[in-house]
Design an enzyme around this catalytic site. Structure first.
Site, mmCIF file in Angstrom:
data_model
loop_
_atom_site.group_PDB
_atom_site.id
_atom_site.type_symbol
_atom_site.label_atom_id
_atom_site.label_comp_id
_atom_site.label_asym_id
_atom_site.label_seq_id
_atom_site.Cartn_x
_atom_site.Cartn_y
_atom_site.Cartn_z
ATOM 1 N N ASN A 168 29.311 -0.208 34.274
ATOM 2 C CA ASN A 168 30.545 0.394 34.290
ATOM 3 C C ASN A 168 31.030 0.402 32.906
ATOM 4 O OD1 ASN A 168 31.610 0.448 37.276
ATOM 5 N ND2 ASN A 168 30.635 -1.669 37.263
ATOM 6 N N GLU A 169 30.729 1.728 32.117
ATOM 7 C CA GLU A 169 30.988 1.508 30.912
ATOM 8 C C GLU A 169 32.447 1.957 30.353
ATOM 9 O OE1 GLU A 169 28.853 1.215 28.956
ATOM 10 O OE2 GLU A 169 26.829 1.612 29.417
ATOM 11 N N PRO A 170 32.843 1.780 29.406
ATOM 12 C CA PRO A 170 34.301 1.979 29.199
ATOM 13 C C PRO A 170 34.735 3.331 29.817
ATOM 14 C CG PRO A 170 33.368 1.445 27.106
ATOM 15 C CD PRO A 170 32.167 1.477 28.148
#
Ligand code: F6R
Length: 644
Positions: A168-170
């Site tokens: 879950n990237e930025p």
């Protein structure tokens, strides 16, 4: 959860108003991992007693490896059974074949599943081969499988430097569910080593969402090493934000963050404990506070006033040791005394306040360098001074560094060798070109690529040290076996590794040892090399030379010491800096573009110069002399807590 002693440096407090997540901080990652593994084992056994299944959410990456190792040990030695365990992994690269070297399916088999008695059908890793049009349905089904199993009882997590959990990237929303996402460039660069270059890292991954993770009944996130210190500080001390998805763990009511003290190192409780509560004002704590204050109010130390101390939470220090003038002078002198242009000690002077002894005037110096270039990159200026000041300097390269040579460099050297052999044979007139070619082929079939790559690095290291003036018989190539796996993953430190280091110490009987204490090295090689030197030195404690040996720690290519931790600061003049650069240039296989550059685009010589200049600027800003560059060293005391 803590079963072994959590790490508590003097003056630190367990609860800080700055922290929004529950923390457990351990001295070593192994202790933290053992505590996590024990909690998992207790949960599995608790569920067994109730005749129910235990649903675990699992992570991959370097962080949980030691947890898995401990679980395997608990299975093999203490009979922990995994028959009632169902697992769901967080993520998988997309696209990714399950049997590919980098697949998380393979990772989980190698690091856990193949060594325990979990039924294969009870393990789940997202499928990296789902057809593009079916991904959404697949992800929904993955969510459904988790809830059909009763939901996650316990989810373990690592944290990426982007602040990702799972992938879950930025930008990931707090309610996000299992889905296909695009990897952040920083994550790709962190994964570059596993894929032999960032360009080969898949663009996408399937990951459980933040919302999926937050539904777990219990969450444990772990992080080890300095490289994670910054993201941990922000995740723990700043408010939740989509630009750092791990910060959403603050919204979960049963999360613990398990850290080693390196990963915790940037938290207020360690960086500026006086803001958290009462402090024990040791000399080192005073130094830390004054350096911090000076940079906060942007004033040189000798210009700090009582008001500066009072207005910035340091009234307790003022009361204990004030007025400001006294504290300023005391700390200023402490820092000034770290500076020396004589890293091997200055002969014939009073050495009472100097970092090194005056006697013996000519010291035997043993520099340990994990790879064949850390010496010149991290302490080249000091090495040049030690040699110029006529000390008996030895350098020991601990590993061959063979993994970090590009295939095309190997080809170039083999071509050279081939042509040279052909030239010699044609001069001798004894063999025709075909025979020489077949000799070459025979030879290249017999020797492993890594052995040739090791020779390339050896020739470069010798060239660099010859340039500095060292004799070849003062250069030692230990080729420690733990390194020789041919993979980024290394073997654990073995007795043979330690004995190679110990033998050399015993042979040289050094007055000074330099060791790379760089625990942020992304592959762990530096950490193992450091452990080997410390273990070997501990084994030498009964030898008389060891009583008279100072151990100086330097940081590797990735970082510099905090100013507070520097016990010896060696100025590097512009001319010496240039010589240092030329020595680094001799490591041609690491030049222009290194196979393992880490996450920094600069070349090694640029990083070294920027870092040494930055240290000099920090000294200057404190009001100390202005130098071109400075190399910093921290002294190792076997009886002191050197991690303080
Ligand atoms: C792995 C995963 C990632 C990693 C994170 C840290 O399944 O989901 O979030 O936990 O990238 O990786 P390491 O532990 O290698 O630093």
């Amino acid at each position: 959860m803590s079963r072994s002693m959590p790490y508590q440096p003097p003056g630190a407090h367990t609860i800080s108003k700055f922290e929004h997540l529950h923390l457990e901080v351990f001295d070593q990652p192994q202790q933290g991992s053992a505590a996590i593994a024990q909690e998992i084992a207790d949960l599995i056994k608790d569920k067994q007693a109730k005749n129910s299944m235990c649903v675990l959410g699992l992570a991959t990456g370097s962080s949980p490896k030691s947890v898995y190792k401990e679980l395997i040990r608990l299975h093999k030695e203490e009979g922990l059974s995994f028959k009632n365990v169902i697992t769901f992994n967080l993520d998988e690269y997309y696209p990714m074949k399950p049997d590919a070297a980098q697949s998380y399916v393979k990772f989980m088999k190698e690091n856990l599943f193949d060594h325990i008695n979990i039924p294969v059908g009870q393990t789940h890793v997202p499928d990296g081969l789902v057809a593009a049009g079916e991904i959404e349905a697949y992800c929904q089904a993955y969510e459904q499988q988790i809830s059909d199993a009763g939901g996650l009882d316990l989810q373990i997590l690592g944290i990426g430097r982007t602040g990702h959990i799972g992938f879950n990237e930025p930008g990931s929303h707090i309610n996000s569910q299992t889905r296909l996402i695009t990897l952040d460039p920083l994550t790709k660069s962190d994964a570059a080593n596993d894929f032999e270059g960032q360009d080969n890292v898949p663009l996408k991954a399937i990951t459980m969402g933040v919302g999926t993770i937050l539904k777990a009944k219990r969450i444990i996130m772990m992080a080890w090493g300095d490289a994670k210190a910054q993201v941990i500080q922000k995740t723990v001390e700043e408010l939740p934000t989509t630009s750092r998805p791990a910060s959403f763990l603050q919204k979960h009511n049963n999360t613990t963050v398990v850290l080693d003290h390196q990963a915790a190192g940037k938290l207020v409780r360690y960086q500026s404990p006086w803001l958290v509560g009462s402090c024990h004002w040791t000399q080192s704590m005073m130094k830390r506070a004054v350096i911090w204050l000076s940079s906060k109010v942007e004033k040189a130390i000798l210009k700090l006033t009582d008001a500066d101390y009072n207005e910035n939470g340091l009234n307790e220090l003022l009361l204990a040791h004030g007025p400001a003038y006294n504290i300023n002078i005391d700390v200023f002198n402490q820092i000034q005394r770290t500076i020396t242009g004589w890293p091997g000690g200055k002969p014939n002077v009073d050495d009472g306040n100097r970092p090194e002894r005056a006697e013996p005037a000519r010291k035997k110096v043993l520099i340990f360098s994990p790879h064949p270039d850390d010496d010149v990159i991290s302490m080249g200026g000091t090495l040049i001074r030690l040699k110029d000041q006529e000390h008996d300097v030895h350098v020991a390269y601990q590993t061959s560094g063979s993994l970090a040579v590009f295939g095309q460099d190997l080809e170039r050297h083999l071509q050279f060798h081939h042509d040279l052999m052909a030239l010699i044979t044609s001069k001798n007139g004894s063999e025709d070109d075909e025979t020489s070619k077949s000799n070459y082929t025979d030879w290249s079939n017999k020797v492993d690529d890594f052995q040739v790559k090791a020779l390339i690095r050896k020739s470069e290291a010798l060239a660099a040290l010859r340039y500095i003036g060292l004799e070849d018989d003062h250069v030692h190539f230990l080729n420690m076996p733990f390194y020789e796996t041919g993979r980024v993953d290394k073997n654990p430190l073995g007795t043979r590794d330690i004995s190679l280091v110990r033998q050399l110490m015993k042979e040289i009987k050094p007055h000074q040892i330099y060791v790379a204490a760089d625990l942020a090295d992304p592959h762990g090689t530096h950490r193992i090399c450091y452990d080997a030197v410390m273990a070997a030195f501990a084994e030498c404690q009964t030898e008389t030379w060891a009583d008279d040996c100072y151990v100086w720690m330097y940081k590797g290519a990735w970082q510099e010491w905090d100013l507070t931790d520097i016990d010896m600061a060696v100025p590097v003049s512009p001319e010496e800096l240039n010589r240092k650069r030329q020595a680094i240039f001799k490591h041609q296989s690491q030049k222009d573009k290194a196979p393992f550059p880490g996450t920094d685009d600069r070349e090694f010589w640029q990083r070294a110069e920027d870092r040494n200049r930055a240290t000099a600027i920090q000294y200057d800003l404190l009001g100390l002399p202005e130098y071109e560059a400075i190399e910093g060293f921290s002294r190792y005391f076997p009886t002191k807590d050197n991690t303080e």
